[in-house]
Design an enzyme around this catalytic site. Structure first.
Site, short mmCIF file in Angstrom:
data_model
loop_
_atom_site.label_atom_id
_atom_site.label_comp_id
_atom_site.label_asym_id
_atom_site.label_seq_id
_atom_site.Cartn_x
_atom_site.Cartn_y
_atom_site.Cartn_z
N ARG A 184 90.18 62.70 12.73
CA ARG A 184 91.07 63.10 11.63
C ARG A 184 91.73 64.45 11.91
O ARG A 184 92.81 64.73 11.40
CB ARG A 184 90.29 63.11 10.32
CG ARG A 184 89.21 64.16 10.22
CD ARG A 184 88.15 63.81 9.20
NE ARG A 184 87.33 62.70 9.66
CZ ARG A 184 86.32 62.18 8.96
NH1 ARG A 184 86.04 62.67 7.76
NH2 ARG A 184 85.62 61.18 9.43
N LYS A 208 76.43 63.24 19.59
CA LYS A 208 75.94 61.91 19.27
C LYS A 208 74.67 61.62 20.07
O LYS A 208 74.49 62.15 21.18
CB LYS A 208 76.98 60.84 19.68
CG LYS A 208 78.30 60.87 18.96
CD LYS A 208 79.23 59.81 19.55
CE LYS A 208 80.60 59.82 18.94
NZ LYS A 208 80.61 59.27 17.58
#
EC number: 3.4.11.1
Length: 505
Positions: free
Chosen positions: A353, A279
């Site tokens: 996930r 990020k």
């Protein structure tokens, strides 16, 4: 590594005490909760006690800008008598939501004070009075690591009355317990990640289990490898602080084989750099709260016995730290999850996930519940869909489950908006290399939900993507600036309701 000593297991909340009739000796500050219909019935009696014409005071304050909208305040000093000031606090139309805001406003105003006496309207419904107590707990929240300028402490005691002889202590206590779950989830999410790692989260869960009569089991990295939790292990590979899988079990008194059984699965990423799909700096700020889902599951389980929840509940927290290093997992890696299903990694920043998939697969294979719900700060895409601090995203394969969760969201103040699960988008996460990919172009929150759906089997399943309500930009309503602890109040309200699994299946 040196660590801070463990925090108190439960926060110390203000004492919120129900007083039948007006107290003979009140505090130095009296709070009058004002609705759109005007002053509470006990205001005249309170005014006589204080030597103040409250009707005239409200008239003057209204003329100078005060309105009874929920959470507004106006203070009026008294120059004689035992009471120093009277405070008017707006409660709007008296809905649970508005009374929650009023309770939070009173808690904020009370900082630095020993005691307040608050007068509310007679006949407030239980759900609204409970919300008021939740607001007091949530508005009292504080967290810092300061050594100077530490700010005013929370108010120690609030005596609450409607002037009648009614007894409402049990309702208030229920509200404080639910508010406490929100506080705990905020505290976990706000704790900086140099203190907090998967082992830390497991230790907090273990402490709460011991206090609240829960069973607990923790998988370390060796047991995770032995049992095949490939998603959790992959995400945690880049960190020197290994992952954990935490299981908490609540069984109500008198449970039988017919007692409904719910499993909650929470994302517990204690810090998210994005891994090798790094990020930017701006994207990492606030990623200490990426375990909000897991923290909310822990906080929820801690309250169920006190609230007398009638369903059996297991909480599964899938915890890892997502870091870049020479041992980190890579784009194009293929992961084998618990139970054998495979995922081709396309973005290591779509890690939530991957850990949730292991938890869902474990629940389906080993626990076989009646209902399965996962909760996570999963995607930034849900904020594009729903904006910030209004709705969390709800995906579900069962209409009754969706309705029950949505109703709990309205009651708790953590509202949900149902999103679609169109089969047409499944192709977006297909690959010739594995059973699916973990990231793709397109509607990101929906494809993430469809990825998880494959691990939920045929069980009634819901996925809560709460990134959109996970962080407040201001001290407002029942929130403080920073992590909101999204999900704890919602899940607790749902599971402690009279029939949380009604109509499902």
């Amino acid at each position: 590594m040196a660590r801070r000593s463990a925090p108190n297991v439960f926060p110390t909340l203000p004492a919120l005490v129900w007083q039948p009739g007006l107290p003979v000796h009140g505090s130095h500050t009296w709070v009058i909760v004002v609705g759109e219909s005007g002053l509470p019935a006990a205001a005249k009696q309170a005014g006589e006690r204080l030597g103040v014409d409250l009707d005239r005071l409200l008239e003057v304050q209204t003329a100078t800008g005060f309105s009874p909208s929920a959470g507004t305040t106006a203070a009026y000093p008294l120059l004689t008598g035992e009471v120093d000031q009277v405070v008017l606090v707006g409660a709007g139309g008296g809905s649970p939501k508005e009374l929650r805001h009023a309770g939070a406003a009173i808690a904020r105003f009370g900082r630095g004070k020993d005691e307040l006496t608050a007068v509310v309207a007679e006949g407030i419904e239980d759900v609204a009075l409970q919300a008021f107590a939740e607001g007091v707990a949530l508005g009292s929240f504080t967290f810092h690591r300061k050594t100077v300028d530490t700010g005013k402490p929370m108010v120690e005691r609030i005596t609450l009355t409607d002037g009648s002889d009614s007894e409402r202590a049990a309702v208030i206590e229920r509200g404080l317990v639910i508010g406490r779950t929100g506080w705990l989830a905020r505290e976990y999410a706000t704790t900086p990640s140099n203190e907090k790692d998967p082992a830390w989260l497991a230790a907090r869960a273990t402490e709460l289990a011991a206090l609240t009569g829960l069973e607990v089991k923790v998988w370390d990295e060796k047991q995770l490898a032995a049992d095949g939790f490939g998603g959790i292990l992959a995400v945690g590979k880049g960190s020197t602080r290994p992952p954990r899988f935490i299981r908490l079990d609540y069984t109500p008194e008198g449970a039988t084989k017919d007692t409904p059984y719910v499993v909650l699965v929470g994302k517990g990423i204690t810090y998210d750099t994005g891994g090798l799909s790094l990020k930017p700096r701006e994207g990492m700020v606030s990623m200490k709260r990426d375990m909000t889902g897991g923290g909310s599951v822990i906080a929820t389980l801690s309250a169920l016995r006190e609230l007398g929840a009638k369903v059996k509940v297991t909480g599964l927290i899938c915890s890892a730290e997502n870091m870049p290093s020479g041992t980190a997992y890579r784009p194009d890696d293929v992961i084998r999850h618990y139970g054998g299903r495979t995922t081709e990694v396309k973005n290591t920043d779509a890690e939530g996930r991957l850990v949730l998939a292991d938890g869902l697969a474990y629940a389906v294979s080993e626990l076989k519940p009646d209902v399965l719900v996962d909760v996570a700060t999963l995607t930034g895409a849900i904020k594009v869909s729903l904006g910030s601090m209004l709705y969390g995203g709800l995906f579900a394969t069962d209409d009754a489950l969706a309705d029950n969760l949505a109703e709990a969201g309205e009651v708790s103040g953590e509202r949900l908006w149902r999103m679609p699960l169109p089969e047409e988008y499944v192709d977006l996460i297909s690959t010739p290399i594995a059973d699916s990919v973990n990231s793709s172009k397109g509607p990101g929150s929906i494809t993430a939900a469809l990825f998880l759906k494959a691990f939920a089997g045929d069980l009634p399943w819901a996925h809560l993507d709460l990134s959109s309500i996970a962080e407040s930009q201001a001290d407002a309503l029942e929130y403080t600036t920073g992590a909101t602890g999204a999900g704890a109040r919602l899940l607790t309200t749902w599971l402690a309701s009279e029939s949380p699994t009604s109509g499902i299946g």
